[in-house]
Scaffold this active site. Structure first.
Site, PDB file in Angstrom:
ATOM      1  N   HIS A   1       2.207   4.628   4.858  1.00 53.79           N
ATOM      2  CA  HIS A   1       1.380   5.307   3.864  1.00 53.79           C
ATOM      3  C   HIS A   1       1.883   6.729   3.618  1.00 53.79           C
ATOM      4  O   HIS A   1       1.897   7.205   2.479  1.00 53.79           O
ATOM      5  CB  HIS A   1      -0.072   5.335   4.322  1.00 53.79           C
ATOM      6  CG  HIS A   1      -0.690   3.982   4.416  1.00 53.79           C
ATOM      7  ND1 HIS A   1      -1.882   3.737   5.074  1.00 53.79           N
ATOM      8  CD2 HIS A   1      -0.280   2.781   3.935  1.00 53.79           C
ATOM      9  CE1 HIS A   1      -2.178   2.454   4.982  1.00 53.79           C
ATOM     10  NE2 HIS A   1      -1.215   1.856   4.299  1.00 53.79           N
TER      11      HIS A   1
ATOM     12  N   SER B   1       0.809  -1.219   0.000  1.00 58.39           N
ATOM     13  CA  SER B   1       0.000   0.000   0.000  1.00 58.39           C
ATOM     14  C   SER B   1       0.843   1.270   0.000  1.00 58.39           C
ATOM     15  O   SER B   1       0.392   2.316  -0.488  1.00 58.39           O
ATOM     16  CB  SER B   1      -0.961  -0.006   1.195  1.00 58.39           C
ATOM     17  OG  SER B   1      -0.257  -0.246   2.393  1.00 58.39           O
TER      18      SER B   1
END
Length: 333
Positions: free
Chosen positions: A203, A151
């Site tokens: 992230h 991610s």
């Protein structure tokens, strides 16, 4: 990215949903690097081959393992391991759509290069962010926090995808409208609120790498090593013609590095070049608009003749008759 936790083995509901998504899109419509990356992540998660597969604890990336213990291989491996099948599912569905868009625009070789660099660079930035957070907040948990997953790379790709889109509104997670330039930041916050086990610094590292590519020097440095070549071409034929026109309509080519504007029309063809920075929607709308305009105009390859150049068939026949009459009169005399 998720902080390390044990992953279940064997395909479940998430794997079936992922397979449905892939076949709904169509294998022939998924570019090769995107498809290979997706399959590779699934193979690693399911451990399909009988080889020694490392555990999550052996590949997750953390400041403790990488910086202090010098286990550099984690920088490469961590992105391709996932905590559970739902972690894998959401990441691969996101990769599917971002990969289709970017790989078509950038070309497969450059997209492969981009994914490889981001997979390592995001983890390097993650290690640096955790080290900085430990010093600023005096919280040692940032040093030992271990993360896996793709991610972080996806957040970097999202920044690039959004950069190519015109300003507008995006719906984060399909529910919350935000300006497109802020979509990645809104998704960062919402993901952390909805999934507390997600790696916030992982992230955030992806967003920072994406910004370094579109706003900073990263793209320039990468292009020096492997130059990006123009690869995305959208061709559109005219949708309307007049009369018995047998040739196709004009072709519009969108090439990277051009500065836009329509080329001057030629006698047999009309061609326009637009910048590769246009989004696919903009290119499609421009092609439709040009096609409609072409369909409303006479065929440029067969311009109407001026009145003076058109032969007067009736006038030519009358002159011939007059000459024959004069000849007959002379013969009679």
């Amino acid at each position: 990215m998720f902080r390390g936790r044990r992953q279940g083995r064997g395909p479940g509901l998430a794997m079936m949903l992922l397979a449905m998504q892939v076949f709904q899109v169509g294998l022939d419509r998924i570019p090769p690097v995107t498809l290979a990356t997706l399959i590779g992540n699934v193979v690693i998660y399911l451990k399909l081959f009988k080889i020694h597969w490392p555990s999550l604890g052996e590949v997750c990336v953390s400041t403790l393992h990488v910086w202090y213990r010098h286990d550099w291989r984690r920088l490469l491996f961590a992105a391709f391991f996932h905590g559970d099948e739902w972690h894998l599912y959401y990441n691969m569905v996101s990769l599917l759509w971002k990969g289709i868009s970017l790989e078509r625009r950038l070309g497969s070789p450059y997209f492969l290069y981009l994914v490889a660099v981001f997979s390592v660079l995001v983890n390097i930035v993650l290690v640096g962010l955790n080290m900085a957070a430990e010093h600023l907040l005096h919280d040692s948990s940032y040093i030992s926090s271990c993360a896996v997953g793709f991610s972080g790379v996806l957040f970097a790709l999202k920044v690039i995808t959004t950069h190519y889109l015109p300003p507008g509104v995006q719906y984060v997670m399909g529910m919350f409208p935000v300006p497109s330039r802020l979509a990645c930041w809104a998704e960062l916050v919402l993901t952390q609120l909805l999934v507390p086990n997600a790696s916030f610094t992982g992230h955030l590292a992806g967003i920072l790498v994406g910004l370094a590519y579109v706003k900073g020097p990263l793209k320039t440095v990468m292009d020096v090593i492997i130059p990006r070549e123009p690869s995305y071409t959208y061709r559109s034929g005219a949708t309307g013609t007049r009369g018995n026109q047998s040739t196709g309509g004009p072709t519009y080519t969108y090439a990277q590095g051009t500065t836009g504007g329509a080329a001057s029309p030629q006698a047999n063809n009309s061609q326009a070049r637009f910048t590769g920075g246009l989004s696919e929607d903009e290119q499609l709308q421009e092609a439709i608009r040009q096609s409609r305009l072409t369909g409303q105009s006479p065929n440029p390859s067969a311009p109407p003749q001026p009145q003076s150049a058109r032969p007067n068939i009736h006038r030519t026949l009358t002159d011939e008759e007059l000459r024959r009459q004069r000849v007959e009169r002379l013969d009679r005399r």
